[in-house]
Design a protein around this motif. Structure first.
Motif, PDB file in Angstrom:
ATOM      1  N   SER A 121      -7.524   2.810   0.089  1.00 19.71           N
ATOM      2  CA  SER A 121      -6.563   2.860   0.842  1.00 19.71           C
ATOM      3  C   SER A 121      -5.445   3.752   0.241  1.00 19.71           C
ATOM      4  CB  SER A 121      -6.007   1.486   0.958  1.00 19.71           C
ATOM      5  OG  SER A 121      -6.939   0.387   1.219  1.00 19.71           O
ATOM      6  N   GLU A 122      -4.997   3.619  -1.020  1.00 19.48           N
ATOM      7  CA  GLU A 122      -3.991   4.284  -1.531  1.00 19.48           C
ATOM      8  C   GLU A 122      -4.189   5.867  -1.309  1.00 19.48           C
ATOM      9  OE1 GLU A 122      -2.640   1.516  -5.148  1.00 19.48           O
ATOM     10  OE2 GLU A 122      -3.868   3.174  -5.731  1.00 19.48           O
TER      11      GLU A 122
ATOM     12  N   MET B 159       0.805  -1.156  -0.103  1.00 21.00           N
ATOM     13  CA  MET B 159       0.084  -0.018  -0.060  1.00 21.00           C
ATOM     14  C   MET B 159       0.874   1.346   0.041  1.00 21.00           C
ATOM     15  SD  MET B 159      -3.375   0.171   0.076  1.00 21.00           S
ATOM     16  CE  MET B 159      -3.283  -1.612   0.499  1.00 21.00           C
ATOM     17  N   LYS B 160       0.474   2.168  -0.908  1.00 20.58           N
ATOM     18  CA  LYS B 160       1.454   3.327  -1.072  1.00 20.58           C
ATOM     19  C   LYS B 160       1.003   4.475   0.028  1.00 20.58           C
ATOM     20  CE  LYS B 160       1.587   2.907  -5.868  1.00 20.58           C
ATOM     21  NZ  LYS B 160       0.372   2.155  -6.475  1.00 20.58           N
TER      22      LYS B 160
ATOM     23  N   SER C  71       1.394  11.930  -6.833  1.00 22.14           N
ATOM     24  CA  SER C  71       2.069  11.280  -7.856  1.00 22.14           C
ATOM     25  C   SER C  71       1.177  10.287  -8.734  1.00 22.14           C
ATOM     26  CB  SER C  71       3.541  10.631  -7.714  1.00 22.14           C
ATOM     27  OG  SER C  71       3.371   9.905  -6.578  1.00 22.14           O
ATOM     28  N   SER C  72       0.510   9.339  -7.915  1.00 19.50           N
ATOM     29  CA  SER C  72      -0.280   8.287  -8.618  1.00 19.50           C
ATOM     30  C   SER C  72      -1.673   8.994  -9.133  1.00 19.50           C
ATOM     31  CB  SER C  72      -0.526   7.614  -7.421  1.00 19.50           C
ATOM     32  OG  SER C  72       0.473   6.804  -7.010  1.00 19.50           O
TER      33      SER C  72
ATOM     34  N   VAL D 208     -11.903   7.310  -8.952  1.00 26.64           N
ATOM     35  CA  VAL D 208     -11.115   8.379  -8.981  1.00 26.64           C
ATOM     36  C   VAL D 208     -12.168   9.468  -9.621  1.00 26.64           C
ATOM     37  CG1 VAL D 208      -9.203   9.683 -10.144  1.00 26.64           C
ATOM     38  CG2 VAL D 208      -8.871   7.657  -9.106  1.00 26.64           C
ATOM     39  N   GLU D 209     -12.881   9.312 -10.573  1.00 30.45           N
ATOM     40  CA  GLU D 209     -13.826  10.318 -11.051  1.00 30.45           C
ATOM     41  C   GLU D 209     -14.872  10.625  -9.912  1.00 30.45           C
ATOM     42  OE1 GLU D 209     -15.854   8.508 -14.401  1.00 30.45           O
ATOM     43  OE2 GLU D 209     -13.614   8.232 -15.639  1.00 30.45           O
TER      44      GLU D 209
END
Ligand code: IPE
Ligand code: IPE
Ligand code: MG
Length: 257
Positions: free
Chosen positions: A60-61, A1-2, A9-10, A232-233
């Motif tokens: 989570s990210e 997990m980042k 950045s992601s 994300v949208e």
């Protein structure tokens, strides 16, 4: 997990300071998705598990602290027995299989709903996973199972009435806080964002009290087709909104200064 600092950045378009704390999802459209492909409804439910995994990963990210997923409603018990038992089996299999991944990703699993109605083996597996993940500090995944908001409100009203009867509280003392604290969702913040897939524009007995000021996001995408990009949208749409909580836009502008 980042870690959270990699959000930029992601997901460069997402504003890291305006991540919703709590996202609730009505995962709808599994049956229609399967039917479109000429398969049985359960095939859609199986495929839907992949979308849950994806959603959890991106949540989570991004650092979403609470993710509530509506997996099975009180009313869903009225579906054909064969579909209900296939769904329960899928639940048991998934909960068992996903435990190492939940541990690896520091996810805490919680359930929300009338667990007494679930088959014993499903309950045992869920309890085991809840206990095993209890000390994880990343995203809390809340699985709403055998849940309906009216069910929760009824049990809350009963608990409050008992306290009135015992003389612990007077009727005039009952406040928003009394009610919020009596719901099974009391330990979580209210959802900031509610997503419903499959093009239906209804709430279907989900978190009625808790979504009083949630931002609602409806998408025609059927749940098994729901990807990271769709999540994300939804977050981007949420970030473009002004939450006013009854105040004027000018007041909100002043508060931000
Ligand atoms: C959502 O998909 C999953 C559950 C309610 C268990 P559906 O099974 O409701 O799929 P549709 O709405 O019939 O397409
Ligand atoms: C809502 O979906 C419940 C879940 C997603 C678990 P339904 O498919 O049961 O809702 P309705 O019947 O279309 O309102
Ligand atoms: Mg449906």
């Amino acid at each position: 997990m980042k870690p959270l600092k990699s959000v930029n950045s992601s997901y460069p378009q997402i504003h890291p300071d305006r991540i919703p704390q709590h996202v609730a999802v009505i995962m709808d459209g599994n049956g229609r998705w399967a039917k479109k492909l000429g398969h049985l409804r359960i095939f859609g439910h199986k495929q839907g598990v992949t979308a849950v995994r994806t959603c959890l990963e991106v949540a989570s990210e991004l650092g979403v602290k609470f993710l509530t997923m509506y997996a099975f409603s009180t009313e869903n018990w009225n579906r054909p027995a064969i579909e209900v038992s296939a769904l329960m089996q899928l639940l048991v299999d998934t909960v068992e299989k996903e435990l190492p991944e939940l541990m690896k990703n520091n996810v805490r699993l919680r359930t929300l709903g009338n667990m007494e109605q679930l088959p014993k083996n499903a309950r045992t597996k869920l309890e085991h996973t809840e206990t095993a993940t209890a000390n994880n500090t990343g995203t809390t995944l809340i699985l709403a199972l055998s849940y309906s908001s009216r069910w929760d409100i009824i049990q809350a009203v009963q608990a409050i009435a008992e306290n009135v009867q015992k003389g612990l509280i007077s009727p005039s003392e009952i406040s928003e806080t009394t009610i919020s604290n009596s719901l099974r969702t009391s330990e979580y913040p209210e959802p900031d964002l509610l997503i419903r897939t499959s093009g239906e524009h209804r709430i279907s007995n989900f978190l009625l009290w808790e979504i009083a000021y949630s931002e609602l996001y409806f998408t025609p995408v059927l749940w098994p087709d729901f990807t990271k990009q769709h999540f994300v949208e939804a977050i981007l749409d949420y970030q473009s909104r002004e939450r006013r909580f009854g105040k004027t836009s000018e007041q909100i502008g002043e508060e931000k200064k």
